[in-house]
Motif scaffolding. Structure first.
Motif, PDB file in Angstrom:
ATOM      1  N   ALA A 234      -6.488 -11.376  17.941  1.00 51.47           N
ATOM      2  CA  ALA A 234      -6.020 -11.535  19.328  1.00 51.47           C
ATOM      3  C   ALA A 234      -6.893 -12.530  20.076  1.00 51.47           C
ATOM      4  O   ALA A 234      -6.413 -13.307  20.900  1.00 51.47           O
ATOM      5  CB  ALA A 234      -6.016 -10.185  20.039  1.00 51.47           C
TER       6      ALA A 234
ATOM      7  N   LYS B  48      -1.142 -15.227  20.180  1.00 56.33           N
ATOM      8  CA  LYS B  48       0.070 -14.476  20.488  1.00 56.33           C
ATOM      9  C   LYS B  48      -0.085 -12.994  20.172  1.00 56.33           C
ATOM     10  O   LYS B  48       0.718 -12.175  20.623  1.00 56.33           O
ATOM     11  CB  LYS B  48       1.258 -15.049  19.711  1.00 56.33           C
ATOM     12  CG  LYS B  48       1.666 -16.454  20.147  1.00 56.33           C
ATOM     13  CD  LYS B  48       2.870 -16.935  19.359  1.00 56.33           C
ATOM     14  CE  LYS B  48       3.275 -18.339  19.764  1.00 56.33           C
ATOM     15  NZ  LYS B  48       4.449 -18.820  18.997  1.00 56.33           N
ATOM     16  N   ARG B  49      -1.108 -12.645  19.403  1.00 54.27           N
ATOM     17  CA  ARG B  49      -1.371 -11.243  19.112  1.00 54.27           C
ATOM     18  C   ARG B  49      -1.882 -10.493  20.345  1.00 54.27           C
ATOM     19  O   ARG B  49      -1.866  -9.264  20.378  1.00 54.27           O
ATOM     20  CB  ARG B  49      -2.401 -11.115  17.995  1.00 54.27           C
ATOM     21  CG  ARG B  49      -1.921 -11.614  16.631  1.00 54.27           C
ATOM     22  CD  ARG B  49      -3.044 -11.480  15.611  1.00 54.27           C
ATOM     23  NE  ARG B  49      -2.650 -11.987  14.312  1.00 54.27           N
ATOM     24  CZ  ARG B  49      -2.077 -11.262  13.367  1.00 54.27           C
ATOM     25  NH1 ARG B  49      -1.833  -9.983  13.591  1.00 54.27           N
ATOM     26  NH2 ARG B  49      -1.759 -11.792  12.200  1.00 54.27           N
ATOM     27  N   MET B  50      -2.364 -11.223  21.321  1.00 54.31           N
ATOM     28  CA  MET B  50      -2.877 -10.587  22.528  1.00 54.31           C
ATOM     29  C   MET B  50      -1.718 -10.077  23.368  1.00 54.31           C
ATOM     30  O   MET B  50      -0.878 -10.853  23.821  1.00 54.31           O
ATOM     31  CB  MET B  50      -3.730 -11.567  23.328  1.00 54.31           C
ATOM     32  CG  MET B  50      -4.355 -10.946  24.556  1.00 54.31           C
ATOM     33  SD  MET B  50      -5.617 -12.016  25.287  1.00 54.31           S
ATOM     34  CE  MET B  50      -6.925 -11.843  24.076  1.00 54.31           C
ATOM     35  N   LYS B  51      -1.685  -8.773  23.576  1.00 51.36           N
ATOM     36  CA  LYS B  51      -0.562  -8.144  24.264  1.00 51.36           C
ATOM     37  C   LYS B  51      -0.908  -7.611  25.646  1.00 51.36           C
ATOM     38  O   LYS B  51      -0.030  -7.187  26.384  1.00 51.36           O
ATOM     39  CB  LYS B  51      -0.009  -6.996  23.412  1.00 51.36           C
ATOM     40  CG  LYS B  51       0.444  -7.414  22.011  1.00 51.36           C
ATOM     41  CD  LYS B  51       1.534  -8.479  22.067  1.00 51.36           C
ATOM     42  CE  LYS B  51       1.996  -8.858  20.665  1.00 51.36           C
ATOM     43  NZ  LYS B  51       3.025  -9.943  20.699  1.00 51.36           N
ATOM     44  N   GLY B  52      -2.174  -7.583  25.993  1.00 50.79           N
ATOM     45  CA  GLY B  52      -2.526  -7.050  27.303  1.00 50.79           C
ATOM     46  C   GLY B  52      -4.019  -6.949  27.484  1.00 50.79           C
ATOM     47  O   GLY B  52      -4.809  -7.446  26.679  1.00 50.79           O
TER      48      GLY B  52
ATOM     49  N   ASN C 261      -6.864  -5.985  24.866  1.00 49.65           N
ATOM     50  CA  ASN C 261      -7.350  -6.938  23.880  1.00 49.65           C
ATOM     51  C   ASN C 261      -8.432  -7.873  24.409  1.00 49.65           C
ATOM     52  O   ASN C 261      -9.023  -8.623  23.630  1.00 49.65           O
ATOM     53  CB  ASN C 261      -6.192  -7.827  23.378  1.00 49.65           C
ATOM     54  CG  ASN C 261      -5.136  -7.047  22.625  1.00 49.65           C
ATOM     55  OD1 ASN C 261      -3.987  -7.036  23.013  1.00 49.65           O
ATOM     56  ND2 ASN C 261      -5.514  -6.392  21.540  1.00 49.65           N
TER      57      ASN C 261
ATOM     58  N   ARG D 278      -1.072 -17.997  29.635  1.00 52.05           N
ATOM     59  CA  ARG D 278      -2.335 -17.257  29.716  1.00 52.05           C
ATOM     60  C   ARG D 278      -3.425 -18.048  30.452  1.00 52.05           C
ATOM     61  O   ARG D 278      -4.562 -18.167  29.974  1.00 52.05           O
ATOM     62  CB  ARG D 278      -2.830 -16.864  28.323  1.00 52.05           C
ATOM     63  CG  ARG D 278      -1.789 -16.179  27.461  1.00 52.05           C
ATOM     64  CD  ARG D 278      -2.346 -15.878  26.070  1.00 52.05           C
ATOM     65  NE  ARG D 278      -1.259 -15.636  25.128  1.00 52.05           N
ATOM     66  CZ  ARG D 278      -0.703 -14.454  24.884  1.00 52.05           C
ATOM     67  NH1 ARG D 278      -1.125 -13.405  25.538  1.00 52.05           N
ATOM     68  NH2 ARG D 278       0.267 -14.334  24.010  1.00 52.05           N
TER      69      ARG D 278
ATOM     70  N   PHE E 239      -1.472 -12.143  29.326  1.00 50.00           N
ATOM     71  CA  PHE E 239      -0.029 -12.085  29.109  1.00 50.00           C
ATOM     72  C   PHE E 239       0.555 -13.486  28.958  1.00 50.00           C
ATOM     73  O   PHE E 239       0.170 -14.414  29.676  1.00 50.00           O
ATOM     74  CB  PHE E 239       0.653 -11.372  30.274  1.00 50.00           C
ATOM     75  CG  PHE E 239       0.098  -9.997  30.534  1.00 50.00           C
ATOM     76  CD1 PHE E 239       0.364  -8.955  29.669  1.00 50.00           C
ATOM     77  CD2 PHE E 239      -0.715  -9.770  31.629  1.00 50.00           C
ATOM     78  CE1 PHE E 239      -0.160  -7.695  29.896  1.00 50.00           C
ATOM     79  CE2 PHE E 239      -1.246  -8.516  31.867  1.00 50.00           C
ATOM     80  CZ  PHE E 239      -0.965  -7.471  30.999  1.00 50.00           C
TER      81      PHE E 239
ATOM     82  N   ASP F  14       3.618 -16.112  26.442  1.00 47.51           N
ATOM     83  CA  ASP F  14       4.458 -16.356  25.270  1.00 47.51           C
ATOM     84  C   ASP F  14       3.795 -17.296  24.277  1.00 47.51           C
ATOM     85  O   ASP F  14       4.317 -17.506  23.186  1.00 47.51           O
ATOM     86  CB  ASP F  14       5.787 -16.974  25.718  1.00 47.51           C
ATOM     87  CG  ASP F  14       6.507 -16.119  26.752  1.00 47.51           C
ATOM     88  OD1 ASP F  14       6.546 -14.882  26.562  1.00 47.51           O
ATOM     89  OD2 ASP F  14       6.990 -16.678  27.760  1.00 47.51           O
TER      90      ASP F  14
ATOM     91  N   LYS G 296      -0.051 -19.182  22.658  1.00 47.72           N
ATOM     92  CA  LYS G 296      -1.497 -19.112  22.499  1.00 47.72           C
ATOM     93  C   LYS G 296      -2.145 -20.018  23.544  1.00 47.72           C
ATOM     94  O   LYS G 296      -1.483 -20.884  24.145  1.00 47.72           O
ATOM     95  CB  LYS G 296      -1.907 -19.567  21.098  1.00 47.72           C
ATOM     96  CG  LYS G 296      -1.674 -21.047  20.830  1.00 47.72           C
ATOM     97  CD  LYS G 296      -2.104 -21.432  19.440  1.00 47.72           C
ATOM     98  CE  LYS G 296      -1.853 -22.938  19.195  1.00 47.72           C
ATOM     99  NZ  LYS G 296      -2.269 -23.349  17.833  1.00 47.72           N
TER     100      LYS G 296
END
Length: 430
Positions: free
Chosen positions: A248, A292-296, A299, A329, A388, A390, A392
């Motif tokens: 992430a 993109k693995r970062m969801k919130g 992380n 982001r 947050f 869509d 990286k």
């Protein structure tokens, strides 16, 4: 200090948690590199030679001690009373903040009781000279000419006044007193070096807002891409790349020769010297990917609104690709909060702020932009890295301090990573 064979971060060697490590007992239980850089990267100042305007170095870190019973009245009559229980709404960790506010209210009452008339007058006249405050700290943004040598708050004379002692006794933690002493003269300088017009524009924007956007740093982006793509593709390569939370967040600290033209850019360096002081240093840099693995926020420790608990310092971001304000982001900043002297620096909970409160009470700017551009900002500004999006986000981040600051912090043994330890170290004066 990991060798590569460990199965857990807790098997790695490390400095003793606490004094001088950059970590504190109140730090959250997450896998982040919070250790300060080694002392070989910081000039040494013997404690008996340390100068802290307005403070006695031998007692600067002594804890608050009551001198009266505090029963002469209530701090509600003080013009500056920021510690009411309703202020928990401004913080993330409300259960922890409630007792802290209660203790600070009692302390304010006690200090005012020491000499009610004189202490009340001290706060009143400071307010007349431009003192403003909020739930988190105070600054002198109301000073009519805070950027000129004629300002009543310019230079170190204010720090050495009785009025400043009232502020320290009533409102500031030990570390907060240190940072106010180290930073104030650079926020409100008596003199500035001559700058070229472009440098002056950067400096003026930084001084006004706490950040400045740069459209193009003039770097060889193809060469930067080669280094970044290689470094970010590594997986836990010793001393180069750290991968967190299954990718992430990825941090890399390789040498980056293609940054040389930026490191020697006199326009940028003049502006930074104007902001941090003539004796300033670029301590190092790193590459950071938010994937993109970062969801919130779970992380990413920087996802909450916060300041870096390091006082006045600058970070310069170079965008390795276009970063959209929506979905990209971006870093977000609360405009004009860079000069705050926070009441508390030691506790993690007092530096994390409620999203709704910040959005409703501050002017928020999202710092996206084009590849090859970026921004410079003061990490004392209330800010966050948006988790947050869509896409990286990949950036190179450079870190700058006044050259006296990190040696002073190390001499005092403060739990502050100065400079940050998660970067390629240069310690290069600019």
């Amino acid at each position: 200090h990991c060798q590569g064979s460990e199965k857990s971060i807790f098997e790695c060697g490390h400095s003793t948690w606490g004094k001088g490590s950059g970590c504190s007992d109140s730090a959250p239980p997450i896998a982040v590199r919070c250790e300060a850089a080694g002392l070989e990267n910081v000039e040494s100042i013997p404690l008996d030679e340390l100068v802290l305007p307005g403070l006695d170095v031998s007692t600067a870190l002594d804890p608050y001690t009551p001198k009266t019973n505090g029963e002469c009245g209530s701090s509600s009559s003080v013009i500056m009373a920021p510690f009411g229980q309703n202020q928990t709404q401004a913080f993330v960790y409300k259960d922890m903040i409630g007792p802290w506010l209660e203790g600070r209210t009692k302390r304010l009452d006690e200090v005012m009781c020491r000499d009610p008339e004189a202490n009340m007058e001290a706060i009143k006249t400071l307010h007349q000279d431009g003192l403003h405050w909020n739930q988190f700290g105070f600054d002198f943004s109301g000073a009519s000419s805070s950027s000129s040598s004629s300002s009543p708050v310019a230079g170190r004379s204010l720090l050495e006044s009785r009025r400043a002692q009232v502020l320290r006794d009533a409102y500031l933690s030990s570390n907060a007193k240190i940072f106010w002493s180290l930073d104030h003269e650079h926020r409100y300088p008596k003199d500035l070096e001559e700058m070229n017009p472009a440098a002056e524009a950067i400096f003026r924007n930084l001084s006004r807002d706490g950040f400045v956007r740069i459209d193009d740093f003039g770097l060889d982006m193809d060469e930067l891409d080669k280094t970044a793509n290689w470094a970010l593709s590594q997986r836990e390569q010793k001393n180069i790349t750290v991968v967190l939370d299954d990718g992430a967040c990825v941090m890399a600290r390789p040498p980056i020769p293609a940054l040389e033209s930026l490191l020697t850019n006199e326009t940028v360096n003049q502006a930074i010297r104007g902001y941090l002081g003539q004796d300033s240093v670029m301590h190092g840099y790193k590459i950071l990917r938010l994937s993109k693995r970062m969801k919130g926020a779970d992380n990413y420790i920087a996802a909450d609104w916060h300041h870096d608990r390091a006082g006045r310092r600058l970070k310069l971001f170079v965008f390795l690709h276009d970063i959209a304000n929506e979905g990209g982001r971006p870093t977000e900043v609360a405009n004009g909060t860079h000069n705050l002297v926070y009441y508390e620096f030691e506790q993690y909970a007092t530096s994390r702020y409620d999203d709704k409160f910040i959005q409703e009470n501050f002017d928020i700017h999202r710092l996206g932009g084009k590849r090859g551009g970026g921004f410079i900002f003061d990490t004392n500004t209330i800010h966050r890295g948006s988790p947050f999006g869509d896409h990286k986000r990949e950036t190179i981040i450079l870190e700058y301090h006044n050259n006296y600051k990190c040696p002073a912090i190390h001499a005092l043994g403060l739990n502050v990573p100065c400079p940050s330890g998660d970067q390629y170290m240069l310690a290069r004066k600019i």
